[in-house]
Design a protein around this motif. Structure first.
Motif, PDB file in Angstrom:
ATOM      1  N   TYR A   1     -97.588  77.401 -33.138  1.00 13.87           N
ATOM      2  CA  TYR A   1     -97.610  76.161 -32.348  1.00 13.87           C
ATOM      3  C   TYR A   1     -97.377  74.952 -33.268  1.00 13.87           C
ATOM      4  N   ILE A   2     -97.753  75.105 -34.545  1.00 11.45           N
ATOM      5  CA  ILE A   2     -97.541  74.019 -35.520  1.00 11.45           C
ATOM      6  C   ILE A   2     -96.040  73.765 -35.697  1.00 11.45           C
ATOM      7  N   TYR A   3     -95.196  74.803 -35.563  1.00 11.15           N
ATOM      8  CA  TYR A   3     -93.738  74.622 -35.603  1.00 11.15           C
ATOM      9  C   TYR A   3     -93.301  73.648 -34.510  1.00 11.15           C
ATOM     10  N   PHE A   4     -93.831  73.857 -33.307  1.00  8.60           N
ATOM     11  CA  PHE A   4     -93.492  73.000 -32.166  1.00  8.60           C
ATOM     12  C   PHE A   4     -93.878  71.550 -32.462  1.00  8.60           C
ATOM     13  N   VAL A   5     -95.081  71.359 -32.995  1.00 10.82           N
ATOM     14  CA  VAL A   5     -95.548  70.010 -33.327  1.00 10.82           C
ATOM     15  C   VAL A   5     -94.700  69.411 -34.439  1.00 10.82           C
ATOM     16  N   ASN A   6     -94.372  70.215 -35.449  1.00 10.16           N
ATOM     17  CA  ASN A   6     -93.621  69.752 -36.619  1.00 10.16           C
ATOM     18  C   ASN A   6     -92.236  69.228 -36.233  1.00 10.16           C
ATOM     19  N   TYR A   7     -91.555  69.922 -35.300  1.00  8.80           N
ATOM     20  CA  TYR A   7     -90.160  69.588 -35.016  1.00  8.80           C
ATOM     21  C   TYR A   7     -89.960  68.747 -33.750  1.00  8.80           C
ATOM     22  N   THR A   8     -90.916  68.721 -32.844  1.00 12.85           N
ATOM     23  CA  THR A   8     -90.657  68.051 -31.558  1.00 12.85           C
ATOM     24  C   THR A   8     -91.611  66.903 -31.243  1.00 12.85           C
ATOM     25  N   GLN A   9     -92.768  66.837 -31.923  1.00 12.10           N
ATOM     26  CA  GLN A   9     -93.766  65.836 -31.558  1.00 12.10           C
ATOM     27  C   GLN A   9     -93.770  64.669 -32.543  1.00 12.10           C
TER      28      GLN A   9
ATOM     29  N   VAL B   1     -96.038  62.597 -34.132  1.00  9.38           N
ATOM     30  CA  VAL B   1     -97.468  62.521 -34.413  1.00  9.38           C
ATOM     31  C   VAL B   1     -97.713  61.647 -35.637  1.00  9.38           C
ATOM     32  N   THR B   2     -98.961  61.197 -35.756  1.00 10.38           N
ATOM     33  CA  THR B   2     -99.367  60.360 -36.882  1.00 10.38           C
ATOM     34  C   THR B   2    -100.512  61.035 -37.615  1.00 10.38           C
ATOM     35  N   HIS B   3    -100.452  61.029 -38.928  1.00  7.86           N
ATOM     36  CA  HIS B   3    -101.516  61.634 -39.729  1.00  7.86           C
ATOM     37  C   HIS B   3    -102.767  60.755 -39.676  1.00  7.86           C
ATOM     38  N   ILE B   4    -103.916  61.390 -39.405  1.00  6.82           N
ATOM     39  CA  ILE B   4    -105.194  60.679 -39.363  1.00  6.82           C
ATOM     40  C   ILE B   4    -105.912  60.978 -40.675  1.00  6.82           C
ATOM     41  N   ALA B   5    -105.775  60.081 -41.628  1.00  4.82           N
ATOM     42  CA  ALA B   5    -106.272  60.338 -42.983  1.00  4.82           C
ATOM     43  C   ALA B   5    -107.793  60.343 -43.065  1.00  4.82           C
ATOM     44  N   ASP B   6    -108.417  59.495 -42.268  1.00  5.38           N
ATOM     45  CA  ASP B   6    -109.874  59.365 -42.368  1.00  5.38           C
ATOM     46  C   ASP B   6    -110.591  59.892 -41.134  1.00  5.38           C
ATOM     47  N   ARG B   7    -110.058  60.945 -40.535  1.00  2.00           N
ATOM     48  CA  ARG B   7    -110.673  61.491 -39.319  1.00  2.00           C
ATOM     49  C   ARG B   7    -112.076  62.014 -39.609  1.00  2.00           C
ATOM     50  N   SER B   8    -112.916  62.002 -38.608  1.00  2.00           N
ATOM     51  CA  SER B   8    -114.287  62.493 -38.740  1.00  2.00           C
ATOM     52  C   SER B   8    -114.283  64.012 -38.820  1.00  2.00           C
ATOM     53  N   LEU B   9    -115.050  64.539 -39.751  1.00  2.00           N
ATOM     54  CA  LEU B   9    -115.144  66.000 -39.908  1.00  2.00           C
ATOM     55  C   LEU B   9    -116.326  66.576 -39.154  1.00  2.00           C
ATOM     56  N   VAL B  10    -117.074  65.703 -38.471  1.00  2.00           N
ATOM     57  CA  VAL B  10    -118.224  66.158 -37.685  1.00  2.00           C
ATOM     58  C   VAL B  10    -117.723  66.640 -36.329  1.00  2.00           C
ATOM     59  N   ALA B  11    -118.154  67.828 -35.931  1.00  4.45           N
ATOM     60  CA  ALA B  11    -117.729  68.382 -34.645  1.00  4.45           C
ATOM     61  C   ALA B  11    -118.181  67.467 -33.511  1.00  4.45           C
ATOM     62  N   PRO B  12    -117.291  67.125 -32.568  1.00  8.33           N
ATOM     63  CA  PRO B  12    -117.640  66.190 -31.488  1.00  8.33           C
ATOM     64  C   PRO B  12    -118.599  66.779 -30.456  1.00  8.33           C
TER      65      PRO B  12
ATOM     66  N   TRP C   1     -93.164  71.080 -43.217  1.00  5.49           N
ATOM     67  CA  TRP C   1     -92.648  70.106 -44.181  1.00  5.49           C
ATOM     68  C   TRP C   1     -92.580  68.685 -43.628  1.00  5.49           C
ATOM     69  N   LYS C   2     -92.300  68.548 -42.331  1.00  8.11           N
ATOM     70  CA  LYS C   2     -92.269  67.213 -41.726  1.00  8.11           C
ATOM     71  C   LYS C   2     -93.670  66.617 -41.647  1.00  8.11           C
ATOM     72  N   LEU C   3     -94.659  67.469 -41.391  1.00 11.83           N
ATOM     73  CA  LEU C   3     -96.053  67.009 -41.335  1.00 11.83           C
ATOM     74  C   LEU C   3     -96.502  66.541 -42.715  1.00 11.83           C
ATOM     75  N   TYR C   4     -96.061  67.250 -43.757  1.00 15.45           N
ATOM     76  CA  TYR C   4     -96.360  66.817 -45.123  1.00 15.45           C
ATOM     77  C   TYR C   4     -95.809  65.404 -45.353  1.00 15.45           C
ATOM     78  N   GLN C   5     -94.566  65.160 -44.886  1.00 19.66           N
ATOM     79  CA  GLN C   5     -93.953  63.839 -45.042  1.00 19.66           C
ATOM     80  C   GLN C   5     -94.757  62.771 -44.320  1.00 19.66           C
ATOM     81  N   LYS C   6     -95.182  63.071 -43.090  1.00 13.13           N
ATOM     82  CA  LYS C   6     -95.931  62.094 -42.290  1.00 13.13           C
ATOM     83  C   LYS C   6     -97.308  61.818 -42.888  1.00 13.13           C
ATOM     84  N   ALA C   7     -97.787  62.745 -43.748  1.00 14.64           N
ATOM     85  CA  ALA C   7     -99.070  62.530 -44.430  1.00 14.64           C
ATOM     86  C   ALA C   7     -98.874  61.837 -45.769  1.00 14.64           C
ATOM     87  N   GLY C   8     -97.634  61.388 -46.051  1.00 17.52           N
ATOM     88  CA  GLY C   8     -97.363  60.661 -47.288  1.00 17.52           C
ATOM     89  C   GLY C   8     -97.078  61.557 -48.475  1.00 17.52           C
ATOM     90  N   ARG C   9     -96.801  62.822 -48.229  1.00 22.55           N
ATOM     91  CA  ARG C   9     -96.479  63.755 -49.313  1.00 22.55           C
ATOM     92  C   ARG C   9     -94.973  64.043 -49.326  1.00 22.55           C
TER      93      ARG C   9
END
Length: 580
Positions: free
Chosen positions: A98-106, A108-119, A22-30
């Motif tokens: 692991y997403i729980y850990f990121v959601n509550y402790t990290q 982070v910033t949402h990358i809206a226009d990230r590249s979908l091409v595998a690096p 839910w926190k990640l949703y907020q950081k993505a503007g939702r």
């Protein structure tokens, strides 16, 4: 689990998802509440990770969702800058927690226009492979499944080594019932030879078995008809290996039971009877289609000794040797008790004043103990009627006669195989019935006489509790004198009538066991052939059903393939010239 239990389970999964994101949703503007709304939260998540909304559909398809969940976990992490190898590893091997850990402790910033091409090239290969697996699993499950003929039960209609495409959409695709399973394989993972699905075959009450989905089938455009060839799950499959004796009962999910292919001779509501090897439906003889080539058992006597050249000429490759035994031994009750104990299924073909001619499942120990002798000019062979007529005209043959069983046979439905002929009926595989094929919604009388025929339907196939107290029959703890069927049943038999483990032995096939309809032979492999003759060229690209004799469309395929390459060559040449 029941439909209600699955709905509760899905709601719990949605709650787990919401609490972890839910926190990640907020950081993505939702809005945070959007993480908790079933289905809608998946659609929003696809927008957050910049993936198409139709991915949501894949998350709810059994088996495919097992591939999709790790993909979505990794995509979610990467959408918030967690794109290292360690992040990917933790996302997958913690089952997404692991997403729980990121959601509550990290922070982070949402990358809206990230590249979908595998690096990396490796990442691109993995992505392409996962997409291929998803598409192939969809086709395999809901459209068309490859299938190989493993046994001779439909010989000579379908041959061992025929590679078929089985249509799922003719009778309606059945959704997977086993939710945790490897994609695109049946019950075993190739090479490693381990079970491909999560299920406890020894404890029906295990939590693993609660993960099964209820039966559901999408509408098809055909109903199963008399004489249709059908692929289905063997309903009585409780074996670890179908060709080896079992040390115990091995319970299996319906959709992971062994795949069988037979001809459906009886459909719901039919009355079926077998008279001298011929099938009768509702009192009329069932006429097989022209391209069916049923085989029956024939006594074949040679004028001299068994002629190997003649057998090769007539392609007689399914036969049993016949034995002679001293008549005094054969008529000894101790010998007969011994044969019953050994489950040899020995039957008498003929006898004279000194000896008897017998046939059965005779091993070396029985052969030596009873001082048997192999007949030098007599065999039993599986032949088509056409081939039997040809042999009658051959000067090297003394006698060709169709063998029809007359004695009561052990193991004929509903009798169990115990080495003792059935006491319920005097039936055998050549003379059987009449028997009713149950139809959904139809009601039958339920009494001690009819119970043996419907017991397995009531208990195993329709999931009721059953007990008998005196003359009373209890279904779900209530005395019942009638029973109403909840699904349709079918009667499946092989065209190779004397070499087929079919409904005469295992009984009815429930509708929820139907897999599909074989429609096309794309390859036929003869393991006994040599060189190019290992391929049966006349069977390649032939249809399984239809009127008249099968015709190979392989030559037409080659012509179209040739035209494609010629056209492509000239198209490229023209394009190159235009670019000059």
């Amino acid at each position: 689990m029941s439909t209600y239990q699955w709905l509760v389970f899905i709601l719990i999964i949605q709650l787990i998802h919401g609490l972890g994101t839910w926190k990640l949703y907020q950081k993505a503007g939702r809005k945070s509440w959007e993480a908790f709304v079933p289905v809608y939260n998946s659609i929003v998540l696809m927008k957050i990770i910049n993936r198409p909304s139709w991915w949501t559909f894949l998350l709810f398809i059994p088996v495919i969702n097992i591939v999709m969940f790790p993909v979505v976990w990794v995509e979610t992490l990467r959408s918030f800058g967690k794109n290292t190898t360690l992040d990917t590893f933790l996302g997958i091997f913690t089952l997404g927690f692991y997403i729980y850990f990121v959601n509550y402790t990290q922070n982070v910033t949402h990358i809206a226009d990230r590249s979908l091409v595998a690096p990396t090239k490796t990442g691109d290969t993995v992505s392409s492979l996962l997409f291929a697996i998803i598409v192939a699993t969809l086709v395999h499950t809901y459209v068309m499944q490859p299938f190989t003929i493993p046994s001779s039960s439909l010989e000579k209609s379908l041959l061992i080594g025929d590679f078929l495409f089985v249509s799922k959409f003719h009778y309606g695709p059945r959704t997977p019932m086993t939710t945790v399973a490897a994609p695109m394989v049946h019950d075993t993972i190739p090479f490693v030879k381990v079970k491909s699905y999560l299920y406890d075959d020894n404890n029906p009450e295990s939590w693993k078995n609660k993960l099964q989905l209820p039966y559901f089938r999408f509408p098809g455009f055909q109903e199963i008809k008399n004489n249709d060839i059908v692929v289905f799950n063997w309903p009585r499959d409780t074996l670890f290996h179908m060709y080896l004796p079992a040390d115990r009962r091995y319970s299996k999910p319906i959709d992971k039971k062994t795949n069988y292919v037979k001809r459906c001779v009886g459909i719901p509501g039919d009355s079926l009877q077998i008279k001298n090897g011929d099938v009768y439906i509702n009192g009329k003889q069932l006429i097989l289609p022209e391209r069916a080539k049923p085989q029956y058992c024939y006594d074949l006597k040679f004028k001299s000794t068994i002629d190997a050249e003649l057998m090769q000429q007539y392609d007689i490759n399914e036969y049993n040797r016949v034995f002679s035994i001293d008549r005094s031994l054969w008529e000894n009750n101790l010998v007969k008790d011994y044969l019953i104990k050994e489950k040899a299924k020995v039957v008498e073909l003929s006898k004279d004043s000194t000896s008897a001619t017998i046939i059965g499942a005779i091993d070396q120990e029985i052969y030596e103990k009873l001082k048997l002798r192999l007949s030098e000019n007599f065999i039993q062979a599986n032949l088509t009627a056409e081939k039997a007529e040809m042999l009658k005209k051959d000067s090297r043959i003394e006698q060709v006669s169709k063998y029809i069983k007359t004695n009561t046979e052990d193991g004929i439905y509903p009798d169990l195989t115990d080495g003792i002929p059935s006491k319920i009926n005097n039936w055998n595989s050549d003379n059987f019935g009449p028997i009713y094929i149950p139809k959904a919604g139809q009601t039958v009388d339920l009494n001690l006489k009819s119970l043996p025929y419907y017991k397995i339907i009531i208990t195993e196939y329709e999931g009721n509790k059953l007990k008998v107290v005196g003359n009373d029959i209890y279904v779900n703890d209530k005395i019942e004198t009638k029973y109403t069927f909840t699904q349709n049943y079918y009667w499946m038999m092989g065209d190779n009538r004397n070499n087929s483990l079919d409904a005469r032995y295992f009984g009815y096939t429930p509708e929820n066991h139907i897999v599909g309809k074989p429609v096309f032979i794309w390859l036929s492999w003869d393991s006994n052939g040599k060189g190019l003759n290992k391929i049966r060229w006349d069977r390649m690209f032939t249809t399984v059903n239809g009127e008249g004799q099968p015709e190979s469309y392989f030559k037409y395929f080659l012509v179209l393939l040739g035209l494609y390459f010629v056209g492509e060559y000239f198209w490229k040449k023209r394009k190159a010239k235009a670019n000059e």
